[in-house]
Design a protein around this motif. Structure first.
Motif, PDB file in Angstrom:
ATOM      1  N   ASP A  11     109.007  -7.442 -48.021  1.00 51.75           N
ATOM      2  CA  ASP A  11     108.309  -6.805 -49.136  1.00 51.75           C
ATOM      3  C   ASP A  11     109.154  -6.632 -50.396  1.00 51.75           C
ATOM      4  O   ASP A  11     108.600  -6.398 -51.471  1.00 51.75           O
ATOM      5  N   TYR A  12     110.476  -6.698 -50.255  1.00 49.80           N
ATOM      6  CA  TYR A  12     111.367  -6.458 -51.386  1.00 49.80           C
ATOM      7  C   TYR A  12     112.455  -7.526 -51.411  1.00 49.80           C
ATOM      8  O   TYR A  12     112.885  -8.011 -50.362  1.00 49.80           O
ATOM      9  N   THR A  13     112.947  -7.855 -52.615  1.00 49.94           N
ATOM     10  CA  THR A  13     114.018  -8.839 -52.748  1.00 49.94           C
ATOM     11  C   THR A  13     115.341  -8.233 -52.285  1.00 49.94           C
ATOM     12  O   THR A  13     115.477  -7.002 -52.174  1.00 49.94           O
ATOM     13  N   GLU A  61     104.990   8.867 -50.904  1.00 52.99           N
ATOM     14  CA  GLU A  61     105.127   7.671 -51.730  1.00 52.99           C
ATOM     15  C   GLU A  61     105.641   6.586 -50.795  1.00 52.99           C
ATOM     16  O   GLU A  61     106.834   6.466 -50.558  1.00 52.99           O
ATOM     17  N   ALA A  62     104.712   5.827 -50.239  1.00 54.55           N
ATOM     18  CA  ALA A  62     105.025   4.866 -49.177  1.00 54.55           C
ATOM     19  C   ALA A  62     105.477   3.536 -49.758  1.00 54.55           C
ATOM     20  O   ALA A  62     104.838   2.980 -50.646  1.00 54.55           O
ATOM     21  N   SER A  63     106.583   3.033 -49.231  1.00 54.66           N
ATOM     22  CA  SER A  63     107.033   1.688 -49.602  1.00 54.66           C
ATOM     23  C   SER A  63     105.974   0.691 -49.161  1.00 54.66           C
ATOM     24  O   SER A  63     105.119   0.995 -48.319  1.00 54.66           O
ATOM     25  N   ASP A  64     106.038  -0.513 -49.710  1.00 51.65           N
ATOM     26  CA  ASP A  64     105.100  -1.546 -49.282  1.00 51.65           C
ATOM     27  C   ASP A  64     105.273  -1.835 -47.793  1.00 51.65           C
ATOM     28  O   ASP A  64     104.312  -2.174 -47.104  1.00 51.65           O
ATOM     29  N   ASN A  75     105.715   1.104 -54.912  1.00 52.00           N
ATOM     30  CA  ASN A  75     105.286   1.870 -53.757  1.00 52.00           C
ATOM     31  C   ASN A  75     103.884   2.396 -54.035  1.00 52.00           C
ATOM     32  O   ASN A  75     103.327   2.160 -55.114  1.00 52.00           O
ATOM     33  N   THR A  76     103.315   3.083 -53.057  1.00 55.46           N
ATOM     34  CA  THR A  76     101.953   3.591 -53.186  1.00 55.46           C
ATOM     35  C   THR A  76     101.920   5.066 -52.818  1.00 55.46           C
ATOM     36  O   THR A  76     102.401   5.445 -51.743  1.00 55.46           O
ATOM     37  N   THR A  77     101.380   5.876 -53.714  1.00 58.69           N
ATOM     38  CA  THR A  77     101.154   7.283 -53.385  1.00 58.69           C
ATOM     39  C   THR A  77      99.931   7.330 -52.476  1.00 58.69           C
ATOM     40  O   THR A  77      98.879   6.771 -52.806  1.00 58.69           O
ATOM     41  N   MET A  78     100.098   7.985 -51.317  1.00 63.54           N
ATOM     42  CA  MET A  78      99.024   8.100 -50.333  1.00 63.54           C
ATOM     43  C   MET A  78      98.870   9.570 -49.950  1.00 63.54           C
ATOM     44  O   MET A  78      99.849  10.319 -49.944  1.00 63.54           O
ATOM     45  N   HIS A  79      97.637   9.975 -49.629  1.00 62.99           N
ATOM     46  CA  HIS A  79      97.357  11.353 -49.212  1.00 62.99           C
ATOM     47  C   HIS A  79      96.630  11.349 -47.873  1.00 62.99           C
ATOM     48  O   HIS A  79      95.865  10.426 -47.586  1.00 62.99           O
ATOM     49  N   LYS A  80      96.844  12.415 -47.132  1.00 60.73           N
ATOM     50  CA  LYS A  80      96.088  12.620 -45.893  1.00 60.73           C
ATOM     51  C   LYS A  80      95.639  14.070 -45.851  1.00 60.73           C
ATOM     52  O   LYS A  80      96.451  14.981 -46.056  1.00 60.73           O
ATOM     53  N   VAL A  81      94.348  14.273 -45.609  1.00 57.65           N
ATOM     54  CA  VAL A  81      93.831  15.621 -45.418  1.00 57.65           C
ATOM     55  C   VAL A  81      94.168  16.015 -43.982  1.00 57.65           C
ATOM     56  O   VAL A  81      93.838  15.294 -43.035  1.00 57.65           O
ATOM     57  N   LEU A  82      94.873  17.132 -43.850  1.00 59.19           N
ATOM     58  CA  LEU A  82      95.302  17.580 -42.527  1.00 59.19           C
ATOM     59  C   LEU A  82      94.199  18.376 -41.843  1.00 59.19           C
ATOM     60  O   LEU A  82      93.442  19.098 -42.498  1.00 59.19           O
TER      61      LEU A  82
END
Length: 169
Positions: free
Chosen positions: A37-39, A123-126, A154-161
């Motif tokens: 995913d990254y160089t 903030e999840a890496s690819d 990267n991608t900001t992701m959320h989860k409702v707990l």
């Protein structure tokens, strides 16, 4: 039931003397697991975040940091930044795909939920976004983060707990 699912895995709090080992896990995880995913130059810039071990140790100490152990040896770590954001979640390549990330994520989600947090973000890496998606995290936005002279996505992701079960007493 977890004792059955993870017979040799355990979780414990980080101790100050763990910082050098965690820096190594961080570095090895990036260099060995993110190449699709990254160089190479992006990986090196990202891994350089632990070059100043005192700064790295200080950041881990300011967050709620937990360590996964396999047979007593650290194989991964994770942290809560504030009480509603996963700051770190890294697994040593030798322990990848053995339930370490799941164990750490479960623990952080339970800790956050017990503190009344309704939504946890990362903030999840690819490389890690698929892992988080399977755990119910939903992408919110794409980001570009500067590390040294490199830019990483990267991608900001959320989860409702889930609400913790209340025991009537």
């Amino acid at each position: 039931m977890n004792a059955q699912a993870y017979p040799a895995l355990a979780v414990r709090p980080m101790l100050p003397q763990d910082a050098p080992m965690l820096a190594d896990i961080f570095r090895q995880s990036i260099l060995d697991l993110t190449g699709d995913d990254y160089t190479g130059s992006q990986q090196e810039a990202w891994a350089a975040a632990v070059d100043n071990e005192a700064d790295f140790a200080g950041r881990l100490a300011r967050e709620l940091t937990i360590i996964a152990t396999l047979g007593g040896s650290p194989v991964g770590f994770a942290s809560l930044e504030g009480n509603d954001k996963i700051g770190f979640l890294y697994v040593h390549p030798a322990a990848a795909s053995q339930g370490v990330g799941t164990l750490l994520s479960d623990a952080l989600e339970k800790i956050a939920g017990a503190q009344g947090v309704e939504k946890l973000s990362v903030e999840a890496s690819d490389t890690a976004s698929g892992f988080f998606a399977t755990r119910g995290y939903v992408p919110q936005q794409r980001n570009s983060v500067q590390c040294g002279h490199e830019w990483l996505a990267n991608t900001t992701m959320h989860k409702v707990l889930a609400k913790p079960d209340r025991v009537a007493g």
